[in-house]
Design a protein around this motif. Structure first.
Motif, PDB file in Angstrom:
ATOM      1  N   ASN A 109       0.857  -1.185   0.000  1.00  0.00           N
ATOM      2  CA  ASN A 109       0.000   0.000   0.000  1.00  0.00           C
ATOM      3  C   ASN A 109       0.891   1.232   0.000  1.00  0.00           C
ATOM      4  O   ASN A 109       1.527   1.550   0.996  1.00  0.00           O
ATOM      5  N   ARG A 110       0.922   1.920  -1.119  1.00  0.00           N
ATOM      6  CA  ARG A 110       1.801   3.080  -1.262  1.00  0.00           C
ATOM      7  C   ARG A 110       1.373   4.236  -0.377  1.00  0.00           C
ATOM      8  O   ARG A 110       2.178   5.036   0.050  1.00  0.00           O
ATOM      9  N   HIS A 111       0.074   4.331  -0.122  1.00  0.00           N
ATOM     10  CA  HIS A 111      -0.444   5.434   0.680  1.00  0.00           C
ATOM     11  C   HIS A 111      -1.235   4.870   1.846  1.00  0.00           C
ATOM     12  O   HIS A 111      -2.108   4.027   1.656  1.00  0.00           O
ATOM     13  N   ASP A 112      -0.927   5.334   3.034  1.00  0.00           N
ATOM     14  CA  ASP A 112      -1.617   4.895   4.237  1.00  0.00           C
ATOM     15  C   ASP A 112      -1.725   6.102   5.166  1.00  0.00           C
ATOM     16  O   ASP A 112      -0.739   6.524   5.753  1.00  0.00           O
ATOM     17  N   ILE A 113      -2.926   6.668   5.247  1.00  0.00           N
ATOM     18  CA  ILE A 113      -3.132   7.898   6.024  1.00  0.00           C
ATOM     19  C   ILE A 113      -4.194   7.635   7.086  1.00  0.00           C
ATOM     20  O   ILE A 113      -5.264   7.110   6.787  1.00  0.00           O
ATOM     21  N   ASN A 114      -3.893   7.989   8.326  1.00  0.00           N
ATOM     22  CA  ASN A 114      -4.843   7.887   9.422  1.00  0.00           C
ATOM     23  C   ASN A 114      -4.879   9.231  10.137  1.00  0.00           C
ATOM     24  O   ASN A 114      -3.839   9.742  10.558  1.00  0.00           O
ATOM     25  N   VAL A 115      -6.076   9.791  10.272  1.00  0.00           N
ATOM     26  CA  VAL A 115      -6.254  11.068  10.965  1.00  0.00           C
ATOM     27  C   VAL A 115      -7.274  10.851  12.079  1.00  0.00           C
ATOM     28  O   VAL A 115      -8.361  10.337  11.833  1.00  0.00           O
ATOM     29  N   ALA A 116      -6.902  11.230  13.289  1.00  0.00           N
ATOM     30  CA  ALA A 116      -7.806  11.094  14.433  1.00  0.00           C
ATOM     31  C   ALA A 116      -7.920  12.437  15.139  1.00  0.00           C
ATOM     32  O   ALA A 116      -6.920  13.118  15.360  1.00  0.00           O
ATOM     33  N   ILE A 117      -9.152  12.812  15.475  1.00  0.00           N
ATOM     34  CA  ILE A 117      -9.417  14.079  16.165  1.00  0.00           C
ATOM     35  C   ILE A 117     -10.334  13.778  17.344  1.00  0.00           C
ATOM     36  O   ILE A 117     -11.332  13.072  17.195  1.00  0.00           O
ATOM     37  N   THR A 118      -9.979  14.309  18.503  1.00  0.00           N
ATOM     38  CA  THR A 118     -10.846  14.190  19.675  1.00  0.00           C
ATOM     39  C   THR A 118     -11.085  15.575  20.245  1.00  0.00           C
ATOM     40  O   THR A 118     -10.233  16.462  20.153  1.00  0.00           O
ATOM     41  N   HIS A 119     -12.249  15.752  20.816  1.00  0.00           N
ATOM     42  CA  HIS A 119     -12.589  17.033  21.418  1.00  0.00           C
ATOM     43  C   HIS A 119     -13.362  16.773  22.710  1.00  0.00           C
ATOM     44  O   HIS A 119     -14.358  16.047  22.709  1.00  0.00           O
ATOM     45  N   ASN A 120     -12.895  17.334  23.807  1.00  0.00           N
ATOM     46  CA  ASN A 120     -13.597  17.246  25.082  1.00  0.00           C
ATOM     47  C   ASN A 120     -14.453  18.487  25.233  1.00  0.00           C
ATOM     48  O   ASN A 120     -13.934  19.600  25.322  1.00  0.00           O
ATOM     49  N   TRP A 121     -15.779  18.301  25.248  1.00  0.00           N
ATOM     50  CA  TRP A 121     -16.668  19.445  25.411  1.00  0.00           C
ATOM     51  C   TRP A 121     -16.643  19.961  26.847  1.00  0.00           C
ATOM     52  O   TRP A 121     -16.692  21.141  27.084  1.00  0.00           O
ATOM     53  N   ASN A 122     -16.609  19.054  27.770  1.00  0.00           N
ATOM     54  CA  ASN A 122     -16.476  19.412  29.186  1.00  0.00           C
ATOM     55  C   ASN A 122     -15.899  18.197  29.900  1.00  0.00           C
ATOM     56  O   ASN A 122     -15.409  17.275  29.254  1.00  0.00           O
ATOM     57  N   ASP A 123     -15.966  18.170  31.219  1.00  0.00           N
ATOM     58  CA  ASP A 123     -15.364  17.059  31.954  1.00  0.00           C
ATOM     59  C   ASP A 123     -16.224  15.793  31.940  1.00  0.00           C
ATOM     60  O   ASP A 123     -15.867  14.800  32.553  1.00  0.00           O
ATOM     61  N   ARG A 124     -17.355  15.820  31.221  1.00  0.00           N
ATOM     62  CA  ARG A 124     -18.233  14.648  31.155  1.00  0.00           C
ATOM     63  C   ARG A 124     -18.599  14.202  29.745  1.00  0.00           C
ATOM     64  O   ARG A 124     -19.295  13.200  29.582  1.00  0.00           O
ATOM     65  N   MET A 125     -18.176  14.907  28.696  1.00  0.00           N
ATOM     66  CA  MET A 125     -18.539  14.548  27.315  1.00  0.00           C
ATOM     67  C   MET A 125     -17.343  14.729  26.386  1.00  0.00           C
ATOM     68  O   MET A 125     -16.575  15.681  26.542  1.00  0.00           O
TER      69      MET A 125
END
Length: 150
Positions: A19-35
């Motif tokens: 596989n010449r191209h292998d891209i993984n993008v991960a994004i996380t966002h904490n809205w507050n201390d419970r979500m």
């Protein structure tokens, strides 16, 4: 690349998982201390596979007549399947208790329901014509989970 004297007439051929191209993008966002919210996008160029380039009828000899399709292959792994990509989403919320933490998660695997190629076969369409048929495994899959941590 791979090369063996007994395969592909001794010529080099690409490895199945090349596989010449292998891209993984991960994004996380904490809205507050419970979500929190997370997303992951995965892209991989297509796997190399071997497909026949022609087919012809074969007839047997002798008093028994035998007729079947014979597939002709040119070079090993000379074709690439379509690129693989998907988007996974998840939303989690939790509540702390004095005896532990409970957590709920809603998720979506393959959010835009792309039918990624798993394998390709040589078969027949609805009209009886021979053609290559792509098979896919997983469309969009929703999920729900509950966990308890103590």
């Amino acid at each position: 690349n791979r090369q063996f004297e007994t395969l592909n007439f001794g010529r080099c051929f690409p490895y199945k998982y090349d596989n010449r191209h292998d891209i993984n993008v991960a994004i996380t966002h904490n809205w507050n201390d419970r979500m929190d919210f997370s997303m992951a996008w995965i892209f991989t160029s297509g796997n190399a596979i071997t497909l026949p380039i022609a087919n012809y009828r074969s007839a047997g000899e002798g008093r028994y007549y035998y007729s079947d399709d014979v597939l002709h292959y040119d070079a090993r792994n000379s074709y690439r399947m379509k690129n693989y990509h998907r988007l996974d989403l998840s939303f989690s919320w939790w509540k702390d208790k004095k005896w532990g933490q409970r957590k709920w998660t809603l998720g979506i695997y393959n959010a835009y329901s792309r039918l990624n190629p798993f394998f390709i076969d040589f078969g027949f369409d609805r009209e009886g014509n021979k053609k290559f048929i792509q098979y896919s495994l997983f469309p969009i899959i929703p999920s729900f989970s509950y966990s308890f941590k103590f």
